[in-house]
Design a protein around this motif. Structure first.
Motif, PDB file in Angstrom:
ATOM      1  N   TYR A   2      -2.978  25.263   9.208  1.00  0.00           N
ATOM      2  CA  TYR A   2      -3.181  25.035  10.850  1.00  0.00           C
ATOM      3  C   TYR A   2      -2.399  26.394  11.238  1.00  0.00           C
ATOM      4  O   TYR A   2      -1.315  26.704  10.914  1.00  0.00           O
ATOM      5  CB  TYR A   2      -2.506  23.879  11.560  1.00  0.00           C
ATOM      6  N   ARG A   3      -3.303  27.383  11.917  1.00  0.00           N
ATOM      7  CA  ARG A   3      -2.563  28.814  12.238  1.00  0.00           C
ATOM      8  C   ARG A   3      -1.343  28.618  13.197  1.00  0.00           C
ATOM      9  O   ARG A   3      -0.476  29.189  12.994  1.00  0.00           O
ATOM     10  CB  ARG A   3      -3.683  29.398  13.173  1.00  0.00           C
ATOM     11  N   TRP A   4      -1.145  27.248  13.801  1.00  0.00           N
ATOM     12  CA  TRP A   4      -0.005  27.328  14.516  1.00  0.00           C
ATOM     13  C   TRP A   4       1.117  26.388  14.203  1.00  0.00           C
ATOM     14  O   TRP A   4       1.995  26.050  14.808  1.00  0.00           O
ATOM     15  CB  TRP A   4      -0.480  26.829  16.118  1.00  0.00           C
ATOM     16  N   GLY A   5       1.038  26.054  12.801  1.00  0.00           N
ATOM     17  CA  GLY A   5       1.903  25.450  12.234  1.00  0.00           C
ATOM     18  C   GLY A   5       1.697  24.125  12.057  1.00  0.00           C
ATOM     19  O   GLY A   5       1.267  23.323  12.683  1.00  0.00           O
ATOM     20  N   LEU A   6       1.961  23.447  10.696  1.00  0.00           N
ATOM     21  CA  LEU A   6       1.680  21.939  10.424  1.00  0.00           C
ATOM     22  C   LEU A   6       2.760  20.935  11.403  1.00  0.00           C
ATOM     23  O   LEU A   6       2.062  19.952  11.747  1.00  0.00           O
ATOM     24  CB  LEU A   6       2.075  21.736   8.974  1.00  0.00           C
ATOM     25  N   PRO A   7       3.854  21.465  11.875  1.00  0.00           N
ATOM     26  CA  PRO A   7       4.266  20.363  12.711  1.00  0.00           C
ATOM     27  C   PRO A   7       3.619  20.349  14.165  1.00  0.00           C
ATOM     28  O   PRO A   7       3.687  19.172  14.509  1.00  0.00           O
ATOM     29  CB  PRO A   7       5.793  21.079  13.005  1.00  0.00           C
ATOM     30  N   VAL A   8       2.979  21.369  14.549  1.00  0.00           N
ATOM     31  CA  VAL A   8       2.072  21.331  15.517  1.00  0.00           C
ATOM     32  C   VAL A   8       0.918  20.396  15.518  1.00  0.00           C
ATOM     33  O   VAL A   8       0.454  19.821  16.365  1.00  0.00           O
ATOM     34  CB  VAL A   8       1.807  22.633  16.427  1.00  0.00           C
ATOM     35  N   LYS A   9       0.525  20.561  14.357  1.00  0.00           N
ATOM     36  CA  LYS A   9      -0.947  19.880  13.867  1.00  0.00           C
ATOM     37  C   LYS A   9      -0.403  18.349  13.928  1.00  0.00           C
ATOM     38  O   LYS A   9      -1.231  17.568  14.445  1.00  0.00           O
ATOM     39  CB  LYS A   9      -1.615  20.496  12.478  1.00  0.00           C
ATOM     40  N   ARG A  10       0.609  17.984  13.125  1.00  0.00           N
ATOM     41  CA  ARG A  10       1.063  16.570  13.097  1.00  0.00           C
ATOM     42  C   ARG A  10       1.296  16.161  14.468  1.00  0.00           C
ATOM     43  O   ARG A  10       0.870  15.079  14.611  1.00  0.00           O
ATOM     44  CB  ARG A  10       2.344  16.628  12.315  1.00  0.00           C
ATOM     45  N   LEU A  11       2.050  16.830  15.439  1.00  0.00           N
ATOM     46  CA  LEU A  11       2.202  16.393  16.834  1.00  0.00           C
ATOM     47  C   LEU A  11       0.865  15.998  17.677  1.00  0.00           C
ATOM     48  O   LEU A  11       0.772  14.998  18.084  1.00  0.00           O
ATOM     49  CB  LEU A  11       3.064  17.456  17.564  1.00  0.00           C
ATOM     50  N   LEU A  12      -0.023  16.969  17.386  1.00  0.00           N
ATOM     51  CA  LEU A  12      -1.384  16.717  18.123  1.00  0.00           C
ATOM     52  C   LEU A  12      -2.070  15.339  17.550  1.00  0.00           C
ATOM     53  O   LEU A  12      -2.586  14.667  18.340  1.00  0.00           O
ATOM     54  CB  LEU A  12      -2.291  17.849  18.002  1.00  0.00           C
ATOM     55  N   LEU A  13      -1.959  15.247  16.201  1.00  0.00           N
ATOM     56  CA  LEU A  13      -2.706  14.009  15.483  1.00  0.00           C
ATOM     57  C   LEU A  13      -2.072  13.078  16.038  1.00  0.00           C
ATOM     58  O   LEU A  13      -2.791  11.779  16.058  1.00  0.00           O
ATOM     59  CB  LEU A  13      -2.652  14.374  14.054  1.00  0.00           C
ATOM     60  N   ASP A  14      -0.755  12.915  15.848  1.00  0.00           N
ATOM     61  CA  ASP A  14       0.109  11.738  16.168  1.00  0.00           C
ATOM     62  C   ASP A  14      -0.114  11.152  17.722  1.00  0.00           C
ATOM     63  O   ASP A  14      -0.446  10.086  18.215  1.00  0.00           O
ATOM     64  CB  ASP A  14       1.632  11.739  15.886  1.00  0.00           C
ATOM     65  N   HIS A  15      -0.190  12.383  18.489  1.00  0.00           N
ATOM     66  CA  HIS A  15      -0.374  12.206  20.065  1.00  0.00           C
ATOM     67  C   HIS A  15      -1.837  11.410  20.250  1.00  0.00           C
ATOM     68  O   HIS A  15      -1.890  10.584  20.960  1.00  0.00           O
ATOM     69  CB  HIS A  15      -0.241  13.467  20.670  1.00  0.00           C
ATOM     70  N   GLU A  16      -2.761  11.898  19.605  1.00  0.00           N
ATOM     71  CA  GLU A  16      -4.277  11.414  19.545  1.00  0.00           C
ATOM     72  C   GLU A  16      -4.089  10.174  18.974  1.00  0.00           C
ATOM     73  O   GLU A  16      -4.991   9.332  19.524  1.00  0.00           O
ATOM     74  CB  GLU A  16      -5.075  12.328  18.989  1.00  0.00           C
ATOM     75  N   ALA A  17      -3.376   9.672  18.129  1.00  0.00           N
ATOM     76  CA  ALA A  17      -3.705   8.395  17.289  1.00  0.00           C
ATOM     77  C   ALA A  17      -2.890   7.340  18.151  1.00  0.00           C
ATOM     78  O   ALA A  17      -3.037   6.003  17.932  1.00  0.00           O
ATOM     79  CB  ALA A  17      -3.051   8.486  16.011  1.00  0.00           C
ATOM     80  N   ALA A  18      -2.154   7.614  18.940  1.00  0.00           N
ATOM     81  CA  ALA A  18      -1.108   6.893  19.680  1.00  0.00           C
ATOM     82  C   ALA A  18      -1.983   5.824  20.715  1.00  0.00           C
ATOM     83  O   ALA A  18      -2.832   6.440  21.349  1.00  0.00           O
ATOM     84  CB  ALA A  18       0.086   7.298  20.511  1.00  0.00           C
TER      85      ALA A  18
ATOM     86  N   THR B 155       1.005  31.315  29.932  1.00  0.00           N
ATOM     87  CA  THR B 155       1.835  30.322  28.895  1.00  0.00           C
ATOM     88  C   THR B 155       2.109  28.922  29.562  1.00  0.00           C
ATOM     89  O   THR B 155       2.856  29.014  30.494  1.00  0.00           O
ATOM     90  CB  THR B 155       2.916  31.036  27.997  1.00  0.00           C
ATOM     91  N   LEU B 156       1.817  27.799  29.013  1.00  0.00           N
ATOM     92  CA  LEU B 156       1.968  26.633  29.557  1.00  0.00           C
ATOM     93  C   LEU B 156       3.129  25.948  28.772  1.00  0.00           C
ATOM     94  O   LEU B 156       2.902  25.935  27.354  1.00  0.00           O
ATOM     95  CB  LEU B 156       0.749  25.625  29.490  1.00  0.00           C
ATOM     96  N   ASP B 157       3.949  25.173  29.386  1.00  0.00           N
ATOM     97  CA  ASP B 157       5.042  24.377  28.484  1.00  0.00           C
ATOM     98  C   ASP B 157       4.284  23.179  28.007  1.00  0.00           C
ATOM     99  O   ASP B 157       4.074  22.460  28.745  1.00  0.00           O
ATOM    100  CB  ASP B 157       6.276  24.173  29.304  1.00  0.00           C
ATOM    101  N   THR B 158       4.465  22.771  26.593  1.00  0.00           N
ATOM    102  CA  THR B 158       3.706  21.493  26.224  1.00  0.00           C
ATOM    103  C   THR B 158       4.626  21.020  25.249  1.00  0.00           C
ATOM    104  O   THR B 158       5.540  21.558  24.826  1.00  0.00           O
ATOM    105  CB  THR B 158       2.558  21.736  25.587  1.00  0.00           C
ATOM    106  N   PRO B 159       4.549  19.699  25.077  1.00  0.00           N
ATOM    107  CA  PRO B 159       5.234  19.047  24.077  1.00  0.00           C
ATOM    108  C   PRO B 159       5.306  19.663  22.485  1.00  0.00           C
ATOM    109  O   PRO B 159       6.398  19.576  21.790  1.00  0.00           O
ATOM    110  CB  PRO B 159       4.813  17.614  24.053  1.00  0.00           C
ATOM    111  N   ALA B 160       4.021  20.257  22.420  1.00  0.00           N
ATOM    112  CA  ALA B 160       3.945  21.041  20.897  1.00  0.00           C
ATOM    113  C   ALA B 160       4.429  22.825  21.033  1.00  0.00           C
ATOM    114  O   ALA B 160       4.230  22.971  20.008  1.00  0.00           O
ATOM    115  CB  ALA B 160       2.541  20.968  20.750  1.00  0.00           C
ATOM    116  N   GLY B 161       5.227  22.982  22.335  1.00  0.00           N
ATOM    117  CA  GLY B 161       5.569  24.011  22.302  1.00  0.00           C
ATOM    118  C   GLY B 161       4.574  24.859  23.280  1.00  0.00           C
ATOM    119  O   GLY B 161       3.758  24.302  23.920  1.00  0.00           O
ATOM    120  N   PRO B 162       5.130  26.301  23.620  1.00  0.00           N
ATOM    121  CA  PRO B 162       4.237  27.394  24.363  1.00  0.00           C
ATOM    122  C   PRO B 162       2.704  27.102  24.152  1.00  0.00           C
ATOM    123  O   PRO B 162       2.276  27.363  22.882  1.00  0.00           O
ATOM    124  CB  PRO B 162       4.883  28.300  24.318  1.00  0.00           C
TER     125      PRO B 162
END
Length: 165
Positions: free
Chosen positions: A148-164, A6-13
């Motif tokens: 999104y299986r892992w929750g919409l807040p995680v999906k939003r974080l990933l999309l925002d990260h990739e759009a930055a 399990t890796l610590d990430t800005p999106a959670g574990p």
């Protein structure tokens, strides 16, 4: 025998389950490995034990969150489903570029079955190796997140990260 970490990430574990060669068989934003092992196709299931060394995947995850948005592309995945369309759709999904999400309709077209929007959505829902097969990059036709299986807040974080920039 499979290994996991399990890796610590800005999106959670983010837990990754890998083979002896380092191919990812299951991954997701959870610290519950049993949740991930349930996603692995029965033909690929095996016992998993915790490990500090899960091969290069940990470095790729770190690079991704440090700003190299294509770092996850280099991660080898080992997915299997009961159907050829799902396997094909997963390969196509890996070609969706960071910062360029597509709709479920567009994903169905890219996957070669433009009328099979539900089948395309099913490929996203059955994906056992998120975020390496990036189902988070598939959105509803109106641009909303969908599921999104892992929750919409995680999906939003990933999309925002990739759009930055």
């Amino acid at each position: 025998m499979l290994k996991y970490r399990t890796l610590d990430t800005p999106a959670g574990p983010l837990t990754v389950v890998v083979t002896g060669t380092g191919a990812v068989r299951a991954a997701g934003f959870t610290d519950q490995v049993s949740e991930l092992l349930d996603l692995v196709h029965p033909l690929l299931r095996a016992p998993a034990e915790p490990a500090d060394d899960v091969g290069p995947v940990a470095g790729h995850v770190r690079s991704y969150f440090d700003g190299d948005k294509t770092a996850l592309d280099a991660v080898v995945v080992e997915q299997h489903s009961g159907g050829e369309y799902i396997r094909h759709a997963w390969r196509v999904m890996r070609e969706i570029k960071p910062g360029a999400p597509v709709t479920y309709t567009e994903f169905a077209r890219l996957s070669g079955r433009p009328a099979a929007i539900r089948a395309a959505a099913s490929a996203c829902a059955r994906n056992p190796v998120a975020p390496f097969t990036p189902c988070h990059r598939v959105l509803r036709v109106d641009g909303s997140l969908g599921g999104y299986r892992w929750g919409l807040p995680v999906k939003r974080l990933l999309l925002d990260h990739e759009a930055a920039a």
